[in-house]
Design a protein around this motif. Structure first.
Motif, short mmCIF file in Angstrom:
data_model
loop_
_atom_site.label_atom_id
_atom_site.label_comp_id
_atom_site.label_asym_id
_atom_site.label_seq_id
_atom_site.Cartn_x
_atom_site.Cartn_y
_atom_site.Cartn_z
N PHE A 1 -45.44 -4.60 46.99
CA PHE A 1 -44.86 -5.74 46.49
C PHE A 1 -44.22 -6.02 47.17
CE2 PHE A 1 -41.10 -6.22 43.21
CZ PHE A 1 -41.42 -7.20 42.70
N GLY B 1 -44.96 -9.40 48.91
CA GLY B 1 -45.88 -10.45 48.10
C GLY B 1 -46.78 -10.02 47.81
N ILE C 1 -48.64 -7.93 46.38
CA ILE C 1 -49.03 -7.71 44.50
C ILE C 1 -48.01 -7.68 43.94
CG2 ILE C 1 -50.74 -5.47 45.34
CD1 ILE C 1 -48.53 -3.35 44.65
N SER C 2 -48.37 -7.70 42.35
CA SER C 2 -47.23 -8.11 40.97
C SER C 2 -46.53 -6.92 40.63
CB SER C 2 -48.03 -8.73 39.83
OG SER C 2 -48.87 -7.93 39.28
N GLU C 3 -45.45 -6.93 40.25
CA GLU C 3 -44.76 -5.85 39.68
C GLU C 3 -45.83 -4.59 39.10
OE1 GLU C 3 -40.06 -4.59 37.95
OE2 GLU C 3 -40.93 -6.77 38.15
N ASP D 1 -48.28 -3.34 40.06
CA ASP D 1 -48.82 -2.69 39.87
C ASP D 1 -47.54 -1.17 40.45
OD1 ASP D 1 -50.77 -3.55 39.41
OD2 ASP D 1 -51.48 -4.32 41.99
N ASN E 1 -58.76 -3.65 41.96
CA ASN E 1 -57.07 -4.10 40.94
C ASN E 1 -56.66 -2.40 41.14
OD1 ASN E 1 -58.15 -2.53 38.57
ND2 ASN E 1 -58.53 -4.32 37.78
#
Length: 512
Positions: A230, A233, A235-237, A239, A447
């Protein structure tokens, strides 16, 4: 007149002789253990193929409950368990209460046996008395002076055992004592099994706690990995939040196991006769118990169950009490006698002229013949017979339950042997799937939900493997208990950690 007296004494002698002939003759029905439908073999015998040396043979049931069983728990080859069993035998309060009940029964038995012997009493002392004029055949207004009498007397009494009333009462008391002793052994066996089961349950929870400890460690490493991605950058928050949730859930589930372990530890403390606050047991994860107990067991082992022996002795006691109830319909004979000295002054008490005596058996209505009691004796007899029939039904039911318990545990162990092997395959497969999903997630192919599902599957499969190992251990204990104890000479198979197969896979996952 002389001839009449001779005939009278001859008649009395004949009556007394006839009564002595029937003395000790029991009116109780001839006791025989009721028939029960015994199977030719355990049903589970056909489900398992054993070597000839492992197979048992059935025989006609013969009571052998009193055979010593030995320290059967040593079959598990566990020094800690051996020590716990010794502590429980020394301090368990339920066992002490059962031992006290045996002492109570033996005391009652002693009281019943006292009826076989005469009673002897002796007394000494003065009495102050004033007789009425009427009792001395004097006019109503005659002054009868008060007087002091000194007495030194001994008395004896004995109930002749007509129609077996006394002897049947003794037989019933003997059977009651044997029943209480069998119930003591039943409590003892139950205590031994409960200690072993609680011990294995505690170790199973230690193994589950060990699984959660490794899972939490893996989830912490996974969170660090997700946080790093994260920050880069990648992955998104979302996860990160999911990873935190999985870590918190694992920690919460671990606390649930810890609560269960604490309660199990407290239960074990009570079995050992200790306060829960004074007992602590170090963590020791369970290893599988793999002891082969042949299902084709001799029936003598099943007969050694103390609860069956207690049920059988209850029948014997009830049968004897039928004889006691029947004897109430017939005459009873009490022979009494007393003798000693009686004098108005202490100085003349032991003069030969002061002697006095009273002899039976026909003094004071010693021979009693029941005539009418409103049906009390009939009701007592019906009650005694009904109690016997109830005890017969309880005995047969106890035998049926015993066979069921043996069959249940034999089938459990047979199925668990295959089930644990299958579950071990599931553990290995789930670990491999988790490893692949983590690799694919790192590469961006899947994912994070797929990773979560795979890790949940690993945790569940490992917990199931541990729980099956616990069930296998307790089922082994239950089978030994169902057989009435014993099995101290059974070999101990080698054991491996319950989730050892997954350790290598976990290590490889953690290293990524």
């Amino acid at each position: 007149m002389k001839t009449l007296n001779i005939k009278r004494w001859l008649g009395l002698s004949a009556l007394l002789g006839s009564l002595l002939v029937v003395a000790g003759c029991s009116l109780a029905p001839t006791y025989a253990r009721p028939d029960v439908k015994e199977p030719a073999a355990f049903k589970e015998t056909s489900q398992t193929v054993l070597a000839a040396s492992e197979q048992g043979t059935w025989k006609t049931a013969q009571p052998s409950e009193q055979v010593m069983r030995g320290e059967w728990w040593t079959v598990f080859n566990d020094d800690t368990l051996n020590d716990l069993e010794r502590q429980a035998a020394d301090a368990n309060q339920n066992l002490k209460a059962a031992a006290a009940r045996v002492s109570e029964s033996r005391a009652i038995n002693q009281t019943a046996r006292a009826g076989l012997f005469p009673t002897l009493d002796a007394g000494f002392g003065p009495t102050r008395e004033r007789l009425s004029p009427a009792s001395q055949f004097l006019p109503q207004n005659t002054n009868v002076p008060s007087q002091t009498l000194w007495r030194a007397q001994a008395s004896a009494s004995y109930e002749v055992d007509l129609f077996g009333r006394v002897s049947d009462s003794v037989k019933a008391a003997n059977a009651d004592t044997a029943q209480s002793e069998a119930l003591f052994r039943s409590v003892q066996l139950a205590l031994q099994a409960d200690v072993a089961q609680n011990y294995f349950n505690l170790r199973e929870l230690d193994a589950e706690n060990d699984v959660f400890a490794r899972t939490v460690a893996l989830r912490e490493q996974s969170l660090k990995l997700v946080q790093h991605r994260f920050a880069e950058g990648d992955i998104s928050e979302l996860d990160v939040a999911r990873s935190r949730s999985e870590l918190a859930s694992a920690r919460s589930d671990a606390m649930t196991v810890q609560r269960m372990r604490a309660a199990s530890e407290h239960s074990l403390a009570v079995l050992l006769g200790k306060s829960a606050s004074q007992f602590t047991m170090a963590a020791n994860p369970l290893t599988p118990v793999d002891i082969k107990i042949p299902p084709g067991l001799p029936s003598s082992l099943l007969e050694r169950r103390p609860d069956i022996s207690a049920a059988e002795r209850a029948m014997a006691a009830a049968n004897s009490r039928i004889g006691v109830a029947k004897s109430a319909f017939f005459p009873s004979l009490n022979i009494t006698g007393s003798g000693g000295f009686e004098s108005a002054t202490l100085g003349d008490l032991f003069n030969w002229s002061s002697r006095t005596f009273l002899l039976g058996p026909f003094a004071g209505t010693a021979l009693n013949l029941p005539i009418f009691d409103g049906g009390r004796r009939k009701g007592n007899l019906a009650n005694a017979r009904a109690i016997y029939e109830e005890d017969v039904a309880n005995y047969r039911q106890q035998v049926l339950v015993a066979f069921q318990e043996v069959e249940d545990n034999l089938s459990d162990l047979r199925i668990l042997e295959t089930q644990t092997q299958t579950q071990a395959e599931a553990v290995n497969a789930s670990n491999r799937a988790a490893q692949l999903s983590r690799t694919q997630y790192t590469e961006g192919a899947i994912n994070y939900l797929d990773v979560i599902d795979a890790e949940r599957t690993v945790l569940q499969s490992q917990r199931t493997a541990v729980q099956l190992a616990g069930v296998q251990a307790t089922s082994t204990v239950n089978l030994i208990r169902a057989l009435g104890g014993g099995w101290g000479d059974m070999p101990v198979a080698s054991a491996e950690p319950a989730v050892a197969a997954s350790d290598a896979s976990n290590a490889s996952v953690a290293s990524r």
